[in-house]
Design an enzyme around this catalytic site. Structure first.
Site, PDB file in Angstrom:
ATOM      1  N   ARG A 211       0.862  -1.183   0.000  1.00  0.00           N
ATOM      2  CA  ARG A 211       0.000   0.000   0.000  1.00  0.00           C
ATOM      3  C   ARG A 211       0.898   1.232   0.000  1.00  0.00           C
ATOM      4  NH1 ARG A 211      -4.867   1.549   2.604  1.00  0.00           N
ATOM      5  NH2 ARG A 211      -5.077   2.108   0.410  1.00  0.00           N
ATOM      6  N   HIS A 216      -4.673   7.623   7.792  1.00  0.00           N
ATOM      7  CA  HIS A 216      -6.126   7.409   7.793  1.00  0.00           C
ATOM      8  C   HIS A 216      -6.843   8.525   8.559  1.00  0.00           C
ATOM      9  CE1 HIS A 216      -6.242   3.026   6.666  1.00  0.00           C
ATOM     10  NE2 HIS A 216      -4.976   3.131   7.018  1.00  0.00           N
TER      11      HIS A 216
HETATM   12  C1  BEZ Z   1      -4.949  -0.037   5.701  1.00  0.00           C
HETATM   13  O1  BEZ Z   1      -4.761   0.064   6.897  1.00  0.00           O
HETATM   14  O2  BEZ Z   1      -4.752   0.940   5.033  1.00  0.00           O
HETATM   15  C2  BEZ Z   1      -5.345  -1.319   5.029  1.00  0.00           C
HETATM   16  C3  BEZ Z   1      -4.616  -2.455   5.307  1.00  0.00           C
HETATM   17  C4  BEZ Z   1      -4.978  -3.641   4.699  1.00  0.00           C
HETATM   18  C5  BEZ Z   1      -6.033  -3.663   3.801  1.00  0.00           C
HETATM   19  C6  BEZ Z   1      -6.728  -2.496   3.521  1.00  0.00           C
HETATM   20  C7  BEZ Z   1      -6.391  -1.326   4.145  1.00  0.00           C
HETATM   21 FE    FE Z   2      -3.350   1.892   6.372  1.00  0.00          FE
END
Ligand code: BEZ
Ligand code: FE
Length: 287
Positions: A211, A216
């Site tokens: 990612r 967030h």
């Molecule tokens: C997140 O924390 O951004 C995340 C982690 C795993 C799957 C989807 C989102």
């Molecule tokens: Fe995350």
């Protein structure tokens, strides 16, 4: 009905839901059976493949506990989570876009005052965040509840470390100008957990688990739709290939670096290099 074959079984199964008294449940189950049967016919599913799929789903459930949600992760990497976000959050163009919730939000994170350091010992280069929350016309929303959470410089959330106190997560209330500001750490790209069945799928299909770096946010305010989103770091190498398909260009922001000695947004000369992030969130009405 007897002597069912691979085609006549579908209407027969659907007919068994005829007496379901909850219309939405009936619709969901009917469509699920139709789509599953169509899929099995289309791919000419073998019995061995069906048993392998059942084994995979069993292992996915067995990997779940109060801190690990492998089914959410499966939905995420299959794009189902982002599909649901996209079709249920069709906000006006002025509104901040939503993205996936992810599995690492924790209830009961500490409440902080403006200017506080939420890292609470998490390692990373300092990041000074200033955020404003407004309606679609730019009118500040006072006293909105802003939750934030993120990974540390090793790419781990606190909940992924055994017996770790809450780190790099917290809640704020916007001030009279709809503003919050706090210190945290620079987010880095991280891989989703790959030590379970979802990791097996990613490896088997040659997909990377990364990612792009992000922070967030979840913002709640009476009269407005709750916004679940991230702010991604501009320049990250995974912005085009997020493993969970969550990136939207409008959510990518610069987090410029300042050298040690520069004044932080809190007006102090920093002994370390640091980064800044300024972000505006625009919420849509609840109606
Ligand atoms: C997140 O924390 O951004 C995340 C982690 C795993 C799957 C989807 C989102
Ligand atoms: Fe995350």
């Amino acid at each position: 009905m007897k002597n069912i074959d691979h085609l006549s079984i579908t209407p027969e199964v659907i007919a068994r839901f005829a007496d379901c008294s909850e219309p939405r449940l009936k619709f969901l189950l009917t469509e699920l059976v139709q789509s599953l049967h169509d899929y099995a016919r289309k791919v000419e599913l073998t019995e061995l493949e069906l048993m392998a799929a059942i084994g995979f789903l069993t292992a996915t459930g067995q990997k779940c506990d109060d801190k690990r949600q492998e089914f959410i992760l499966l939905s995420d990497v299959l794009g189902l989570s982002m599909l649901a976000v996209a079709q249920n959050n069709k906000f006006p163009p002025e509104a901040t876009e939503a993205t996936v919730f992810g599995p690492f939000y924790v209830d009961g994170a500490p409440s902080y005052a403006h200017g506080d350091d939420i890292a609470n010992g998490a390692q990373g280069e300092p990041l000074y965040v200033t955020a404003t929350v407004s309606d679609l016309h730019g009118k500040p929303i006072v006293n909105a509840l802003v939750h934030t959470w993120q990974a540390d410089s090793d790419g781990f959330y606190d909940v992924q470390r055994p017996d770790q106190d809450m780190q790099a997560r917290g809640n704020f209330r916007t001030d009279g100008e709809g503003r919050i500001h706090f210190r945290s750490i620079l987010p880095v790209a991280y891989p989703v957990p790959t030590d379970g069945p979802v990791g097996d799928i990613l490896r088997a299909s040659g997909r990377h688990p990364w990612r792009p770096a992000h922070v967030h946010f979840m913002i709640e305010a009476p009269g407005y739709r709750t916004l679940v989103t991230h702010i991604f770091r501009e320049g990250d190498q995974y912005l085009e290939s997020d493993v969970v398909f969550g990136v939207r260009s409008s959510l990518v922001a610069q987090m410029p670096r300042r050298e040690a000695g520069a004044l932080t947004p809190l007006g102090e000369a920093s002994t370390r290099a640091f980064h800044t992030l300024d972000v505006q969130f625009r919420l849509t009405d609840a109606t």
